[in-house]
Design an enzyme around this catalytic site. Structure first.
Site, PDB file in Angstrom:
ATOM      1  N   GLY A 189      72.263 -26.100 107.666  1.00 29.16           N
ATOM      2  CA  GLY A 189      71.260 -26.056 106.618  1.00 29.16           C
ATOM      3  C   GLY A 189      69.977 -26.779 106.995  1.00 29.16           C
ATOM      4  O   GLY A 189      69.798 -27.260 108.122  1.00 29.16           O
ATOM      5  N   HIS A 190      69.113 -26.888 106.032  1.00 27.56           N
ATOM      6  CA  HIS A 190      67.769 -27.436 106.232  1.00 27.56           C
ATOM      7  C   HIS A 190      67.797 -28.929 106.583  1.00 27.56           C
ATOM      8  O   HIS A 190      68.708 -29.666 106.215  1.00 27.56           O
ATOM      9  CB  HIS A 190      66.936 -27.242 104.967  1.00 27.56           C
ATOM     10  CG  HIS A 190      67.505 -27.957 103.758  1.00 27.56           C
ATOM     11  ND1 HIS A 190      67.212 -29.260 103.453  1.00 27.56           N
ATOM     12  CD2 HIS A 190      68.366 -27.522 102.806  1.00 27.56           C
ATOM     13  CE1 HIS A 190      67.841 -29.616 102.364  1.00 27.56           C
ATOM     14  NE2 HIS A 190      68.561 -28.579 101.935  1.00 27.56           N
TER      15      HIS A 190
END
Length: 222
Positions: free
Chosen positions: A142-143
């Site tokens: 993810g980010h």
């Protein structure tokens, strides 16, 4: 225009064979660009999945005839990979970044030298991989994730957003790391080992084994 460089795969185990398959799908390379596998102590000439297996000595003799040959280090163990990379660097070799054609990855991903990203993985945004990180089959990242050098993600690992992973970390198959926050990222410390199927819900201590759901400290290595 300069053609693709010749590339050798250091290792001759299962992951090395998967890297050879990855190379067969990469736009930058073709089957004829792969020199073969390098295996310490191996005799020249054995054929593995269509490519020859070379000892380090026979590879070095062959590489002298090539210009700018690259080495993909396909060693799963972070410590073993670190040792092999040091040996290859001392001999003057460089390392490609490799990603299977099915990998989905935004333009906001930074790759360190020697990154290998396998089939089906997804990397979203504002992600940094340091050198020689391995991301195996069907992983998601993810980010705002930073992954330190020589870390290995086994197949099916899922890393949520705002996670900082140290160097020489090994994360087992199917493990999950929940998200931190921008103010307080979840930190997987250097040398952590995370067991298969574990769920990490809080930051870890360096040099320790974690397992279970939720994961707990099982062993200290240092």
């Amino acid at each position: 225009m300069e053609g693709p460089k010749k590339i050798a795969i250091y290792g001759a185990g299962g992951f090395a064979r998967e890297v050879a398959w990855l190379l067969s799908t990469a736009k930058e390379y073709d089957a004829h660009d792969v020199i073969g596998y390098i295996e310490d102590g191996s005799e020249h000439g054995r054929i593995l999945n269509g490519h020859q297996v070379l000892s380090w000595q026979s590879f070095m003799a062959y590489a002298q005839e090539l210009e700018g040959a690259l080495i993909a280090v396909a060693i799963g163990s972070p410590q073993g990979r670190r040792s092999v990379v040091a040996k290859c660097e001392a001999a003057g070799f460089s390392f490609p970044n490799l990603a299977h054609h099915s990998v989905q990855m935004s333009e906001y991903v930074q790759l360190g030298a020697g990154s290998i990203i396998c089939c089906g993985s997804i990397l979203t945004v504002n992600i940094k991989l340091d050198q020689h990180v391995h991301i195996n089959l069907d992983c998601t990242i993810g980010h705002d994730v930073h992954i330190g050098e020589f870390t290995t993600l086994s197949p099916g690992v899922h890393i949520s957003g705002n996670v900082h992973i140290g160097k020489d970390v090994y994360i087992g198959t199917g493990a999950t790391v929940i998200n931190g926050s921008s103010e307080e990222p979840l930190v997987i410390a250097d040398g952590t080992v995370i067991g298969a199927g574990a769920c990490i819900t809080r930051s870890t201590e360096a040099g320790c084994l974690y397992a279970g759901v939720p994961a707990v400290l099982k062993k200290r290595y240092t």
